[in-house]
Scaffold this active site. Structure first.
Site, PDB file in Angstrom:
ATOM      1  N   ASP A 161       1.423   5.153   1.434  1.00 11.30           N
ATOM      2  CA  ASP A 161       1.058   6.173   2.424  1.00 11.30           C
ATOM      3  C   ASP A 161       1.726   7.483   2.039  1.00 11.30           C
ATOM      4  O   ASP A 161       2.845   7.485   1.523  1.00 11.30           O
ATOM      5  CB  ASP A 161       1.540   5.756   3.820  1.00 11.30           C
ATOM      6  CG  ASP A 161       0.960   4.415   4.227  1.00 11.30           C
ATOM      7  OD1 ASP A 161      -0.268   4.294   4.247  1.00 11.30           O
ATOM      8  OD2 ASP A 161       1.741   3.474   4.490  1.00 11.30           O
ATOM      9  N   ASP A 174       0.848  -1.194   0.000  1.00 10.18           N
ATOM     10  CA  ASP A 174       0.000   0.000   0.000  1.00 10.18           C
ATOM     11  C   ASP A 174       0.886   1.248   0.000  1.00 10.18           C
ATOM     12  O   ASP A 174       2.093   1.152   0.215  1.00 10.18           O
ATOM     13  CB  ASP A 174      -0.947   0.019   1.212  1.00 10.18           C
ATOM     14  CG  ASP A 174      -0.224  -0.255   2.504  1.00 10.18           C
ATOM     15  OD1 ASP A 174       0.917   0.210   2.658  1.00 10.18           O
ATOM     16  OD2 ASP A 174      -0.786  -0.926   3.379  1.00 10.18           O
ATOM     17  N   ASP A 214       8.177   4.429  13.666  1.00 11.10           N
ATOM     18  CA  ASP A 214       8.712   3.352  14.494  1.00 11.10           C
ATOM     19  C   ASP A 214      10.165   2.987  14.183  1.00 11.10           C
ATOM     20  O   ASP A 214      11.057   3.201  14.998  1.00 11.10           O
ATOM     21  CB  ASP A 214       7.792   2.120  14.485  1.00 11.10           C
ATOM     22  CG  ASP A 214       7.300   1.702  13.112  1.00 11.10           C
ATOM     23  OD1 ASP A 214       7.772   2.269  12.112  1.00 11.10           O
ATOM     24  OD2 ASP A 214       6.448   0.797  13.028  1.00 11.10           O
TER      25      ASP A 214
HETATM   26  P1  ATP Z   1       3.207  -2.790   5.563  1.00 15.77           P
HETATM   27  O1  ATP Z   1       4.111  -3.321   4.503  1.00 15.77           O
HETATM   28  O2  ATP Z   1       2.707  -3.835   6.481  1.00 15.77           O
HETATM   29  O3  ATP Z   1       2.153  -1.857   5.058  1.00 15.77           O
HETATM   30  P2  ATP Z   1       4.173  -0.414   6.829  1.00 15.77           P
HETATM   31  O4  ATP Z   1       5.442  -0.106   7.558  1.00 15.77           O
HETATM   32  O5  ATP Z   1       3.899   0.409   5.611  1.00 15.77           O
HETATM   33  O6  ATP Z   1       4.204  -1.938   6.500  1.00 15.77           O
HETATM   34  P3  ATP Z   1       1.710   0.644   7.839  1.00 15.77           P
HETATM   35  O7  ATP Z   1       0.850   0.112   8.909  1.00 15.77           O
HETATM   36  O8  ATP Z   1       1.188   0.792   6.457  1.00 15.77           O
HETATM   37  O9  ATP Z   1       2.988  -0.288   7.840  1.00 15.77           O
HETATM   38  O10 ATP Z   1       2.271   2.042   8.354  1.00 15.77           O
HETATM   39  C1  ATP Z   1       2.822   3.046   7.506  1.00 15.77           C
HETATM   40  C2  ATP Z   1       3.928   3.774   8.229  1.00 15.77           C
HETATM   41  O11 ATP Z   1       3.411   4.415   9.404  1.00 15.77           O
HETATM   42  C3  ATP Z   1       5.058   2.902   8.756  1.00 15.77           C
HETATM   43  O12 ATP Z   1       6.026   2.621   7.773  1.00 15.77           O
HETATM   44  C4  ATP Z   1       5.613   3.744   9.879  1.00 15.77           C
HETATM   45  O13 ATP Z   1       6.428   4.797   9.367  1.00 15.77           O
HETATM   46  C5  ATP Z   1       4.361   4.382  10.463  1.00 15.77           C
HETATM   47  N1  ATP Z   1       3.804   3.563  11.557  1.00 15.77           N
HETATM   48  C6  ATP Z   1       2.858   2.591  11.466  1.00 15.77           C
HETATM   49  N2  ATP Z   1       2.562   2.098  12.671  1.00 15.77           N
HETATM   50  C7  ATP Z   1       3.315   2.761  13.543  1.00 15.77           C
HETATM   51  C8  ATP Z   1       3.455   2.724  14.966  1.00 15.77           C
HETATM   52  N3  ATP Z   1       2.756   1.879  15.697  1.00 15.77           N
HETATM   53  N4  ATP Z   1       4.326   3.595  15.539  1.00 15.77           N
HETATM   54  C9  ATP Z   1       5.037   4.478  14.793  1.00 15.77           C
HETATM   55  N5  ATP Z   1       4.959   4.550  13.475  1.00 15.77           N
HETATM   56  C10 ATP Z   1       4.113   3.717  12.846  1.00 15.77           C
HETATM   57 MG    MG Z   2       2.062   0.425   4.503  1.00 16.55          MG
END
Ligand code: ATP
Ligand code: MG
Length: 449
Positions: free
Chosen positions: A68, A66, A144
């Site tokens: 963001d 996805d 994170d």
């Molecule tokens: P995925 O491949 O599972 O989507 P992702 O890292 O992109 O992994 P998301 O849940 O889409 O995960 O979150 C997007 C971004 O938001 C993360 O890359 C991180 O920068 C931030 N993020 C998400 N959850 C947290 C958290 N609990 N604490 C701090 N930052 C977070």
């Molecule tokens: Mg993501």
């Protein structure tokens, strides 16, 4: 000691600007919706970047799940620019901007830069609301892991890296930004994210980031069941579900999240069943095949249901009501920690309820079984049980054959099963309903539904 100190000085946070093309990232690899969001926000005078998992995955040569976007615009300002968008969340307000692509709706999540001012917390240090806005640099410190704090500007073609994220990706390590203990207290789900992302991306969790996890695992007890369910789904659909679950168990994260897992993973036969189910799921995802959440939860909880069911049958209860009771007992236990949405739990229960019916092979019963909407998923589940020795292989083979042959051969199969004493309970006389059957006698899809 001195090496550690030098390491710390060298790893001080600071803005680094990198050229995306040196890392093989091109504008064309991005989702058109994410590009439109960045362009429109920048045209309106705001800062806007692709952030998080998408940049990380592109740097790793993987295709992002996805996209963001992080921006200096507030949720209301974003909402104003995209007329179909909606603001969601209370604890953490974000804007969903929908795009219609490849026949389906895709959502671009837009978050406003979070500030570094202290957010309100509960008694355990968990942030209960995080809606204080700030600068790009502050936003980076609130993310994170270092590899998740990379910002890509598709117009200047630059990657902004404040926390050595690119270096950590090259070293294949997952490093928490800031003090890991404080960050786990702020949001215990970060411990689950660490194990999931490390398993999914083949990264090592850095020693300082990994060390506090075991000791703080119980902080997960404080997380609402709906959020835990979402995280569990991400684990199960990560494509490395089995590896993730094992890592979670090694860190003791499974107990507060899903206590039954402890029992499940400590016995040989039940571990084999779970492992096979999750490896099949990983395989399906690798082949781009759909997987059903109902099926997954049916496999995760089956052992517990079956144990309760057998106990009740041994105590003299009738098979079907005993199964229904056992199912309800397990569901009640699980939903205290994970709230499984109704649409999934309904599918899960149908799959379970159809299991004893596979043993009924006399008269019209197997013909009626083929007409069940959930037949295919229940049959996949039967195959899995047979593969792991939880049910006779002969039963699964019989159903494999029964599905594909013509009606005449089906009658022969039924007669043979009854003659060899494997027909199950004898059927009371009923009128045949062959008129309503489709020529192939099948209905419904399997796991993919
Ligand atoms: P995925 O491949 O599972 O989507 P992702 O890292 O992109 O992994 P998301 O849940 O889409 O995960 O979150 C997007 C971004 O938001 C993360 O890359 C991180 O920068 C931030 N993020 C998400 N959850 C947290 C958290 N609990 N604490 C701090 N930052 C977070
Ligand atoms: Mg993501």
């Amino acid at each position: 000691m001195i090496r550690k100190l030098i390491g710390k000085v060298l790893r001080r946070p600071g803005k680094r600007i990198l050229h995306a093309k040196h890392y093989g990232i091109r504008r064309e690899q991005l989702h058109s919706g994410a590009l439109k969001v960045c362009d429109k926000l920048q045209d309106a005078g705001y800062e806007a970047y692709i952030v998080g998992g998408a940049v990380r995955d592109l740097l790793l040569g993987k295709s992002p799940k996805d996209f963001d976007v992080a921006t200096s615009a507030t949720p209301e300002q974003v909402r104003h620019l995209f007329h179909r968008s909606r603001i969601i969340g209370r604890r953490f307000r974000i804007v969903h901007v929908p795009f219609y692509d490849r026949g389906g709706e895709e959502i671009i999540e837009v978050t406003t830069f979070r500030g570094s001012a202290d957010s309100p917390t509960d008694a355990t240090g968990r942030i209960i609301r995080d809606n204080v806005y700030g600068t790009l640099e502050e936003d980076a410190s609130r993310r994170d892991f270092t590899v998740n704090a990379l910002y890509y500007d598709p117009n200047s073609d630059e990657i902004i890296d404040f926390h050595h994220g690119v270096e950590d990706l090259e070293k294949q390590q997952l490093v928490m930004i800031g003090d890991p203990v404080k960050r786990y207290h702020e949001d215990p789900v970060r411990m689950l994210r660490a194990t999931r992302l490390a398993a999914k991306l083949g990264l090592q969790i850095a020693a300082d980031t990994a060390k506090p996890i075991k000791e703080h695992a119980q902080l997960l007890e404080n997380i609402p069941p709906a959020r835990l369910f979402d995280e569990m789904m991400k684990v199960l659909l990560s494509g490395k579900a089995w590896d993730c679950l094992q890592a979670m168990r090694n860190y003791g994260l499974h107990r507060p999240l899903f206590p039954l897992l402890d029992k499940l993973m400590s016995q040989k036969e039940t571990t084999a069943f779970l492992k096979q189910a999750l490896l099949n799921t990983d395989q399906r995802l690798a082949e781009d095949k759909p997987v059903s959440a109902g099926f997954l939860f049916a496999t995760l909880l089956w052992h517990e249901v079956e144990a309760g069911w057998q106990k009740k049958v041994a105590a003299g209860e009738h098979k079907v009501p005993a199964l229904v009771e056992a199912m309800n007992d397990v569901e009640a236990k699980v939903t205290k920690r994970l709230s499984i949405p109704n649409r999934y739990s309904a599918a899960m229960k149908e799959i379970w309820l159809l299991q004893p019916r596979f043993e009924q092979r006399s008269g019209q019963k197997p013909f009626r079984m083929l007409e069940q909407p959930r037949f295919r998923a229940a049959y996949d589940f039967l195959l899995l049980r047979a593969e792991c020795g939880l049910v006779e292989k002969e039963l699964a083979d019989w159903w494999t054959q029964f599905q594909v042959c013509d009606d005449g051969t089906r009658e022969v199969l039924v007669t043979e099963a009854v003659a060899s004493g494997k027909g199950g309970e004898v059927e009371k006389k009923r009128r045949r309903r062959t008129r309503h059957r489709r020529p192939d006698g099948r209905r419904g899809g399997g796991q993919g539904e």
